[in-house]
Design a protein around this motif. Structure first.
Motif, mmCIF file in Angstrom:
data_model
loop_
_atom_site.group_PDB
_atom_site.id
_atom_site.type_symbol
_atom_site.label_atom_id
_atom_site.label_comp_id
_atom_site.label_asym_id
_atom_site.label_seq_id
_atom_site.Cartn_x
_atom_site.Cartn_y
_atom_site.Cartn_z
ATOM 1 N N LEU A 20 -70.410 108.279 -2.458
ATOM 2 C CA LEU A 20 -71.575 107.460 -3.031
ATOM 3 C C LEU A 20 -71.218 106.424 -3.237
ATOM 4 C CD1 LEU A 20 -74.057 110.122 -5.413
ATOM 5 C CD2 LEU A 20 -74.154 109.362 -3.190
ATOM 6 N N ASP A 21 -70.462 105.916 -1.938
ATOM 7 C CA ASP A 21 -69.611 103.963 -2.608
ATOM 8 C C ASP A 21 -71.542 103.496 -2.185
ATOM 9 O OD1 ASP A 21 -67.837 102.638 -3.259
ATOM 10 O OD2 ASP A 21 -67.504 102.580 -1.359
ATOM 11 N N VAL A 58 -76.448 113.254 -2.756
ATOM 12 C CA VAL A 58 -75.226 113.420 -2.887
ATOM 13 C C VAL A 58 -74.349 113.242 -1.444
ATOM 14 C CG1 VAL A 58 -73.903 116.606 -3.086
ATOM 15 C CG2 VAL A 58 -76.558 115.773 -4.707
ATOM 16 N N HIS A 59 -73.527 113.095 -2.478
ATOM 17 C CA HIS A 59 -72.213 112.435 -0.555
ATOM 18 C C HIS A 59 -72.263 113.469 0.799
ATOM 19 C CE1 HIS A 59 -69.660 110.197 1.440
ATOM 20 N NE2 HIS A 59 -68.516 111.460 1.621
ATOM 21 N N GLU A 60 -71.624 114.858 0.186
ATOM 22 C CA GLU A 60 -72.075 115.774 1.129
ATOM 23 C C GLU A 60 -72.687 117.085 0.385
ATOM 24 O OE1 GLU A 60 -67.725 117.358 2.240
ATOM 25 O OE2 GLU A 60 -68.364 114.738 2.470
ATOM 26 N N ILE A 61 -73.287 118.294 0.714
ATOM 27 C CA ILE A 61 -73.656 119.280 1.088
ATOM 28 C C ILE A 61 -72.519 120.111 0.339
ATOM 29 C CG2 ILE A 61 -74.018 121.467 1.835
ATOM 30 C CD1 ILE A 61 -75.688 120.092 3.837
ATOM 31 N N SER A 62 -71.207 120.283 0.650
ATOM 32 C CA SER A 62 -70.277 121.045 -0.452
ATOM 33 C C SER A 62 -70.117 120.346 -1.718
ATOM 34 C CB SER A 62 -68.704 120.677 0.437
ATOM 35 O OG SER A 62 -68.719 120.041 0.505
ATOM 36 N N GLY A 82 -89.972 118.117 -8.105
ATOM 37 C CA GLY A 82 -91.227 116.873 -7.361
ATOM 38 C C GLY A 82 -90.093 116.069 -7.051
ATOM 39 N N VAL A 83 -88.267 116.446 -7.201
ATOM 40 C CA VAL A 83 -87.484 115.830 -6.372
ATOM 41 C C VAL A 83 -87.147 115.642 -5.553
ATOM 42 C CG1 VAL A 83 -85.109 114.928 -7.688
ATOM 43 C CG2 VAL A 83 -86.602 115.677 -9.678
ATOM 44 N N THR A 84 -86.479 114.299 -5.222
ATOM 45 C CA THR A 84 -86.558 114.447 -3.439
ATOM 46 C C THR A 84 -84.736 114.821 -3.356
ATOM 47 O OG1 THR A 84 -88.053 112.768 -2.938
ATOM 48 C CG2 THR A 84 -86.320 112.967 -1.587
ATOM 49 N N ILE A 85 -83.735 115.317 -2.654
ATOM 50 C CA ILE A 85 -82.640 115.042 -2.683
ATOM 51 C C ILE A 85 -82.235 114.649 -0.927
ATOM 52 C CG2 ILE A 85 -82.558 117.618 -1.871
ATOM 53 C CD1 ILE A 85 -79.863 117.790 -3.784
ATOM 54 N N ILE A 86 -81.288 114.046 -1.089
ATOM 55 C CA ILE A 86 -80.738 113.613 0.148
ATOM 56 C C ILE A 86 -79.289 113.568 0.394
ATOM 57 C CG2 ILE A 86 -80.316 111.294 1.254
ATOM 58 C CD1 ILE A 86 -82.787 109.517 0.043
ATOM 59 N N PHE A 87 -78.846 114.168 1.484
ATOM 60 C CA PHE A 87 -77.622 114.677 1.547
ATOM 61 C C PHE A 87 -76.460 113.022 2.223
ATOM 62 C CE2 PHE A 87 -78.788 118.365 0.355
ATOM 63 C CZ PHE A 87 -77.957 118.644 -0.537
ATOM 64 N N HIS A 88 -76.001 112.408 2.114
ATOM 65 C CA HIS A 88 -76.274 111.094 2.699
ATOM 66 C C HIS A 88 -74.595 111.507 3.921
ATOM 67 C CE1 HIS A 88 -77.238 108.133 0.197
ATOM 68 N NE2 HIS A 88 -77.408 108.862 -0.713
ATOM 69 N N MET A 110 -76.923 125.979 7.942
ATOM 70 C CA MET A 110 -75.355 126.217 9.134
ATOM 71 C C MET A 110 -74.648 125.568 8.390
ATOM 72 S SD MET A 110 -76.888 125.806 13.337
ATOM 73 C CE MET A 110 -75.812 124.982 13.319
ATOM 74 N N LEU A 111 -74.671 124.573 7.773
ATOM 75 C CA LEU A 111 -73.938 123.585 7.100
ATOM 76 C C LEU A 111 -72.980 124.145 6.079
ATOM 77 C CD1 LEU A 111 -75.164 119.618 7.851
ATOM 78 C CD2 LEU A 111 -72.728 120.998 9.294
ATOM 79 N N ALA A 112 -74.216 124.552 5.381
ATOM 80 C CA ALA A 112 -74.118 125.343 3.973
ATOM 81 C C ALA A 112 -72.915 126.628 4.255
ATOM 82 C CB ALA A 112 -75.738 125.914 3.222
#
Length: 187
Positions: A20-21, A58-62, A82-88, A110-112
């Motif tokens: 998350l830099d 979140v930086h990535e799914i893992s 009610g929260v949005t989640i972003i995997f960058h 698939m990524l998970a």
């Protein structure tokens, strides 16, 4: 609306700086613990902290979890709040106010699955490595912190119990039980 970051690495010697830099965050939850389980202090703290309208980055799914079921549950539960989640890394956004794109959901699953597979491969290699080291006589397990005779001596005192002795000696309850069992004693 608050932008919340969740950062996780698996071990204490790993660096969290790359995650998350450059992302502008109001609050960050960081932990150095395995993602194999969702029983993580900072994950729970983050979940308790977020409110409707917030966004979790979140930086990535893992980094969120290493299990397909855990990942789907966490995303679903956050969206339900009610929260949005972003995997960058994957450029995926899961928002509670819109129906999920079936293709995005497929890609997420698939990524998970790959994250879960990677975790299983790591565990398998670890078990193989330990077995090979044991064959060579190199791996002997963790060194004992206390001798069994000290535990048996403490257990022979008046009023001693497994719990009292464990606390007194600074060891786990199972360590005391194992030493007594090995001794063949019914103290």
């Amino acid at each position: 609306m608050v932008n919340v970051g969740y950062i996780r690495v698996s071990s204490a010697d790993q660096n969290t700086a790359r995650q998350l830099d450059g992302v502008q965050l109001d609050k960050v939850f960081t932990e150095k613990v395995s993602g194999a389980s969702t029983d993580r202090e900072q994950l729970h703290a983050m979940f308790d902290y977020v409110r409707e309208g917030d966004t979790v980055h979140v930086h990535e799914i893992s980094r969120l979890a290493r299990s397909l079921i855990d990942l789907n549950t966490l995303v679903h539960d956050l969206n339900k709040k009610g929260v949005t989640i972003i995997f960058h890394q994957e450029r995926m956004t899961f928002s509670p106010d819109r129906e999920q794109d079936p293709l995005q959901q497929l890609m997420f699953n698939m990524l998970a699955s790959f994250a879960q597979f990677e975790r299983q491969i790591i565990k398998h290699r670890q078990v193989e490595g330990i077995a090979k080291a044991k064959e060579r006589g190199v791996y002997m397990g963790r060194k004992k912190t206390i001798d069994d005779s000290a535990i048996i001596e403490a257990m022979s005192k008046d009023g001693a119990s497994f719990r009292k002795v464990a606390k007194e000696l600074g060891v786990s309850l199972s360590t005391v039980q194992r030493a007594v069992k090995k001794q063949g004693s019914t103290i």
